[in-house]
Scaffold this motif. Structure first.
Motif, mmCIF file in Angstrom:
data_model
loop_
_atom_site.group_PDB
_atom_site.id
_atom_site.type_symbol
_atom_site.label_atom_id
_atom_site.label_comp_id
_atom_site.label_asym_id
_atom_site.label_seq_id
_atom_site.Cartn_x
_atom_site.Cartn_y
_atom_site.Cartn_z
ATOM 1 N N VAL A 224 -7.800 1.915 -1.837
ATOM 2 C CA VAL A 224 -8.332 1.225 -0.660
ATOM 3 C C VAL A 224 -8.660 2.275 0.396
ATOM 4 C CG1 VAL A 224 -7.300 -1.052 -0.948
ATOM 5 C CG2 VAL A 224 -5.964 0.724 0.118
ATOM 6 N N MET B 191 2.297 -0.037 7.152
ATOM 7 C CA MET B 191 1.220 -1.012 7.060
ATOM 8 C C MET B 191 1.539 -2.234 7.912
ATOM 9 S SD MET B 191 0.026 -2.953 3.596
ATOM 10 C CE MET B 191 1.530 -3.890 3.469
ATOM 11 N N SER C 92 -7.839 -3.403 3.595
ATOM 12 C CA SER C 92 -7.976 -4.438 2.577
ATOM 13 C C SER C 92 -7.615 -5.778 3.195
ATOM 14 C CB SER C 92 -7.047 -4.117 1.405
ATOM 15 O OG SER C 92 -7.159 -5.092 0.405
ATOM 16 N N ILE D 105 0.856 -1.183 0.000
ATOM 17 C CA ILE D 105 0.000 0.000 0.000
ATOM 18 C C ILE D 105 0.892 1.233 0.000
ATOM 19 C CG2 ILE D 105 -1.699 1.324 1.306
ATOM 20 C CD1 ILE D 105 -2.924 -1.256 2.239
ATOM 21 N N TYR E 221 -4.857 6.265 -0.291
ATOM 22 C CA TYR E 221 -4.153 4.984 -0.209
ATOM 23 C C TYR E 221 -4.479 4.124 -1.422
ATOM 24 C CZ TYR E 221 -3.422 6.188 4.703
ATOM 25 O OH TYR E 221 -3.054 6.811 5.854
ATOM 26 N N TYR E 222 -3.436 3.535 -2.009
ATOM 27 C CA TYR E 222 -3.595 2.643 -3.146
ATOM 28 C C TYR E 222 -2.819 1.357 -2.894
ATOM 29 C CZ TYR E 222 -5.548 6.435 -5.935
ATOM 30 O OH TYR E 222 -6.354 7.431 -6.413
ATOM 31 N N GLN E 223 -3.428 0.229 -3.263
ATOM 32 C CA GLN E 223 -2.760 -1.065 -3.143
ATOM 33 C C GLN E 223 -2.260 -1.472 -4.520
ATOM 34 O OE1 GLN E 223 -5.182 -4.326 -1.727
ATOM 35 N NE2 GLN E 223 -3.376 -5.409 -1.003
#
Length: 187
Positions: free
Chosen positions: A45, A66, A124, A11, A18-20
């Motif tokens: 996410v 994370m 997630s 992430i 936030y991006y996965q």
């Protein structure tokens, strides 16, 4: 974190969201001195909006602190899902729409689920490579059908529909690949 260090499942923060990382493809141009390009596919996410970017290896992305914790789905109530941490038994609430696609692979008492937490909030989940699910609705099995024969649709205990070989019938437990959503074998 540099773009060349990105791995699937991480992430990152882009423009405060936030991006996965879902997919990373490296492309090496044939010209001398050209930089390797990384085509990266992200999912927001929570939310799931898709974002694709082509980055050079020396571009810096904001890394996010994370945590990965093993969890079990306790129950679903309305639009909320409650997961319990396998070690310290703390509970995490998440909106079902955030993990809607992944819920189709989570049976009761499923193991191997990993929650991705940022600042104590579940953003997630990561699923195991394959899961065992029971067939609840399909046409009756055909005796003498070979393993390489035709397939038929089957609805599984979580609501997921997959194509299975003709020899399988209701009540059997099968393994399903969580990446492709396809039948693998009997469990």
């Amino acid at each position: 974190m540099y773009a060349r260090e990105l791995k699937r499942g991480q992430i990152v923060s882009i423009d405060g969201l936030y991006y996965q990382v879902r997919l990373v493809e490296a492309k090496s141009p044939s010209a001398r001195g050209a930089q390797t390009l990384y085509k990266v596919r992200f999912n927001a996410v929570p939310g799931g909006q898709k974002l694709e970017q082509t980055l050079t290896g020396d571009i810096l992305l904001a890394d996010v602190d994370m945590q990965r914790r093993g969890v079990t789905l306790l129950y679903r109530e309305g639009d909320e899902c409650t997961f319990m941490d396998s070690e310290d038994y703390s509970q995490y609430l998440v909106n079902a729409s955030t993990i809607e696609e992944q819920l189709l692979y989570i049976a009761d008492n499923a193991e191997g689920i990993v929650a991705l937490l940022v600042e104590g909030q579940l953003l997630s989940i990561d699923l195991p490579a394959s899961v065992a699910l029971e067939i609840v609705d399909t046409t009756p099995g055909i005796k003498g059908a070979s393993a390489a024969a035709r397939t038929k649709p089957a609805r599984l205990s979580t609501g997921l529909e997959v194509q299975v070989p003709e020899y399988l019938s209701n009540g059997e437990v099968i393994k399903v690949n969580t990446e492709t959503g396809k039948f693998m074998s009997r469990a």
